[in-house]
Scaffold this active site. Structure first.
Site, PDB file in Angstrom:
ATOM      1  N   ASP A 159       0.816  -1.139   0.168  1.00 24.63           N
ATOM      2  CA  ASP A 159      -0.051   0.028  -0.108  1.00 24.63           C
ATOM      3  C   ASP A 159       0.812   1.437  -0.111  1.00 24.63           C
ATOM      4  OD1 ASP A 159      -2.415  -1.745   0.264  1.00 24.63           O
ATOM      5  OD2 ASP A 159      -1.324  -2.030   2.095  1.00 24.63           O
ATOM      6  N   HIS A 187      -4.448  -3.320   6.379  1.00 20.55           N
ATOM      7  CA  HIS A 187      -4.263  -3.546   4.901  1.00 20.55           C
ATOM      8  C   HIS A 187      -5.686  -4.194   4.367  1.00 20.55           C
ATOM      9  CE1 HIS A 187      -3.079  -5.210   0.972  1.00 20.55           C
ATOM     10  NE2 HIS A 187      -3.629  -6.186   1.253  1.00 20.55           N
TER      11      HIS A 187
HETATM   12  P1  NAX Z   1      -2.131 -18.120  -4.147  1.00 20.07           P
HETATM   13  O1  NAX Z   1      -3.572 -18.775  -4.076  1.00 20.07           O
HETATM   14  O2  NAX Z   1      -1.418 -18.122  -5.368  1.00 20.07           O
HETATM   15  O3  NAX Z   1      -1.000 -19.046  -3.446  1.00 20.07           O
HETATM   16  C1  NAX Z   1      -1.323 -19.282  -2.104  1.00 20.07           C
HETATM   17  C2  NAX Z   1      -0.606 -20.607  -1.624  1.00 20.07           C
HETATM   18  O4  NAX Z   1      -0.557 -20.832  -0.409  1.00 20.07           O
HETATM   19  C3  NAX Z   1      -1.043 -21.603  -2.429  1.00 20.07           C
HETATM   20  O5  NAX Z   1      -0.068 -22.439  -3.085  1.00 20.07           O
HETATM   21  C4  NAX Z   1      -1.846 -22.436  -1.116  1.00 20.07           C
HETATM   22  O6  NAX Z   1      -1.563 -24.044  -1.333  1.00 20.07           O
HETATM   23  C5  NAX Z   1      -0.968 -22.038  -0.060  1.00 20.07           C
HETATM   24  N1  NAX Z   1      -1.495 -22.232   1.430  1.00 20.07           N
HETATM   25  C6  NAX Z   1      -2.714 -21.891   1.564  1.00 20.07           C
HETATM   26  N2  NAX Z   1      -3.016 -22.546   2.873  1.00 20.07           N
HETATM   27  C7  NAX Z   1      -1.564 -22.600   3.425  1.00 20.07           C
HETATM   28  C8  NAX Z   1      -1.298 -23.081   4.618  1.00 20.07           C
HETATM   29  N3  NAX Z   1      -1.892 -23.226   5.646  1.00 20.07           N
HETATM   30  N4  NAX Z   1      -0.037 -23.414   4.773  1.00 20.07           N
HETATM   31  C9  NAX Z   1       0.805 -23.453   3.801  1.00 20.07           C
HETATM   32  N5  NAX Z   1       0.612 -22.967   2.509  1.00 20.07           N
HETATM   33  C10 NAX Z   1      -0.716 -22.497   2.363  1.00 20.07           C
HETATM   34  O7  NAX Z   1      -2.260 -16.803  -3.515  1.00 20.07           O
HETATM   35  P2  NAX Z   1      -1.192 -15.638  -3.709  1.00 20.07           P
HETATM   36  O8  NAX Z   1      -1.498 -14.697  -4.883  1.00 20.07           O
HETATM   37  O9  NAX Z   1       0.118 -15.886  -3.521  1.00 20.07           O
HETATM   38  O10 NAX Z   1      -1.558 -14.769  -2.211  1.00 20.07           O
HETATM   39  C11 NAX Z   1      -1.206 -15.153  -1.280  1.00 20.07           C
HETATM   40  C12 NAX Z   1      -1.844 -14.370  -0.122  1.00 20.07           C
HETATM   41  O11 NAX Z   1      -1.458 -12.894   0.021  1.00 20.07           O
HETATM   42  C13 NAX Z   1      -3.524 -14.226   0.057  1.00 20.07           C
HETATM   43  O12 NAX Z   1      -3.981 -14.402   1.217  1.00 20.07           O
HETATM   44  C14 NAX Z   1      -3.595 -12.761  -0.451  1.00 20.07           C
HETATM   45  O13 NAX Z   1      -4.804 -12.452  -0.253  1.00 20.07           O
HETATM   46  C15 NAX Z   1      -2.453 -12.266   0.171  1.00 20.07           C
HETATM   47  N6  NAX Z   1      -2.077 -10.717  -0.259  1.00 20.07           N
HETATM   48  C16 NAX Z   1      -1.698  -9.805   0.525  1.00 20.07           C
HETATM   49  C17 NAX Z   1      -1.252  -8.516   0.362  1.00 20.07           C
HETATM   50  C18 NAX Z   1      -0.817  -7.710   1.435  1.00 20.07           C
HETATM   51  O14 NAX Z   1      -0.250  -6.573   0.891  1.00 20.07           O
HETATM   52  N7  NAX Z   1      -0.608  -7.948   2.484  1.00 20.07           N
HETATM   53  C19 NAX Z   1      -1.065  -8.236  -1.093  1.00 20.07           C
HETATM   54  C20 NAX Z   1      -1.213  -9.441  -2.053  1.00 20.07           C
HETATM   55  C21 NAX Z   1      -2.092 -10.413  -1.677  1.00 20.07           C
HETATM   56  O15 NAX Z   1      -3.410 -10.125  -2.063  1.00 20.07           O
END
Ligand code: NAX
Length: 352
Positions: A159, A187
């Site tokens: 952000d 966020h």
């Molecule tokens: P993806 O769905 O591409 O990847 C997430 C990965 O995490 C998947 O491979 C899944 O198998 C794995 N996973 C899920 N639960 C798990 C657990 N308990 N232990 C280990 N692995 C696990 O998502 P991606 O685009 O990489 O985003 C990941 C996270 O970042 C989401 O929650 C998203 O909302 C968050 N974000 C946060 C941001 C921030 O500024 N704080 C910005 C970007 C993003 O939106």
């Protein structure tokens, strides 16, 4: 050569991690002379995809990459780690209410906090990226009795970078010349990107060069809704910019941020600026070798106060929704933690 640092990444086969782990291996997070051991964690169903990520790490032949281990559980994945980037989280499914999402993630981040407390290096520094990031950081830290809440942070650097990028574009200057922007709060769409204290390289005030109505009615909402705009345009959520933000956050935390600038981090509130203690709220900070310090003494006008309180209210509501899942015994320690301004040594220097 320094001893390697151990870095855990969860959600390591997901989109953000795919933009990030190779850059950690090339030295962008911890510097060009710091070897790294990557401890990659995924859900059991994604272990095959994770093997592919590891093959590509090997194929990169990174001189700084000491070794890579793959884990389907956090107890092993967090063993001895100096840094943990918690990216994996439960996404919002169809028909899932906000409360369901918070509770589903509470279970994940409670387990991760406990595992960090029990198995990580006692000086571990943790960045929560997975959403809802601020409340997930709260849950993880409250489940980590052996660690200080100041060792946990939530990512609002994306952000921060977004508002810097947008205002630079608006004023026709390079992003590197915009300093002292701040993100306050959650966020989420209630976050408050504050430019009242921002300056350009030449010392001129940013806010004086913006139209007040345009700032309030267009720029602030554009930052708040940027994530949705990227999904709308790309059909996928931000990954490259999120990975950049995670790298910026950890690099500055570990090595120190620019002393003429501020960065934004979601951190445990110590009551600064009248924000409720004990929630993870984004403040403008400066980092110095493994410690952060909230920028104090900023003048807060009526508009800022109103927006800072709106995002605080949302975080208090989020906490209320998962309060019943938080261990009671860590509550007092959390609310009364005292932040030491004494800089920590970087976790890895103690190894060498
Ligand atoms: P993806 O769905 O591409 O990847 C997430 C990965 O995490 C998947 O491979 C899944 O198998 C794995 N996973 C899920 N639960 C798990 C657990 N308990 N232990 C280990 N692995 C696990 O998502 P991606 O685009 O990489 O985003 C990941 C996270 O970042 C989401 O929650 C998203 O909302 C968050 N974000 C946060 C941001 C921030 O500024 N704080 C910005 C970007 C993003 O939106």
């Amino acid at each position: 050569m320094r001893h390697p640092v151990r870095v855990a990444v969860t959600g390591a086969a997901g989109s953000i991690s795919y933009s990030m782990v190779y850059r950690i291996a090339s030295g962008e997070m911890f510097g060009p002379d710091q070897p790294v051991i990557l401890q990659l964690v995924e859900l059991p169903v994604a272990m095959n995809a994770l093997k592919g990520v590891a093959m590509e790490l090997a194929d990169g032949a990174y001189p700084l990459l000491h070794s890579v281990t793959l884990h389907d559980n956090v107890q092993e994945g967090f063993a001895g780690v100096h840094y943990a980037v918690l990216v994996g989280a439960r996404p919002r499914g169809k028909g899932m209410e906000r409360q369901d999402l918070l509770e589903a993630n509470a279970a994940i981040f409670a387990e991760q906090g406990k595992a960090l407390s029990d198995f990580a290096n006692p000086d571990v520094r943790v960045l929560v990226v997975g959403n809802p990031a601020n409340t997930n950081a709260l849950i993880a830290s409250r489940n980590a009795p052996n660690l200080s809440p100041s060792q946990f942070t939530a990512m609002t650097r994306l952000d921060h970078n977004r508002v810097v990028g947008m205002v630079a574009e608006k004023l026709g200057v390079n992003a590197g010349s915009v300093r002292r922007a701040a993100i306050w709060g959650n966020h989420s769409a209630t976050q408050y990107p504050d430019l009242h204290h921002a300056v350009l390289d030449d010392g001129s005030s940013v806010i004086d060069q913006l139209d007040a109505a345009d700032y309030r009615e267009n720029l602030i909402p554009a930052v708040q809704k940027r994530g949705a705009a990227i999904i709308e345009a790309r059909g996928l959520s931000s990954a490259a910019s999120a990975s950049q933000a995670a790298i910026d956050h950890m690099r500055d935390w570990a090595a120190g941020s620019d002393r003429h600038d501020w960065v934004s981090m979601g951190i445990i509130s110590d009551g600064s600026y009248g924000i409720a203690k004990g929630i993870f709220y984004s403040f403008p900070v400066q980092c110095n070798f493994g410690a952060y310090r909230i920028i104090q003494g900023l003048e807060i006008n009526e508009m800022s106060r109103e927006l800072m309180q709106a995002t605080e209210k949302e975080l208090l509501e989020e906490r209320a929704m998962i309060e019943h899942l938080l261990p009671k015994e860590t509550e007092e320690a959390h609310d009364n933690f005292s932040y030491s301004s004494e800089p920590h040594k970087p976790a890895h220097q103690e190894l060498t």
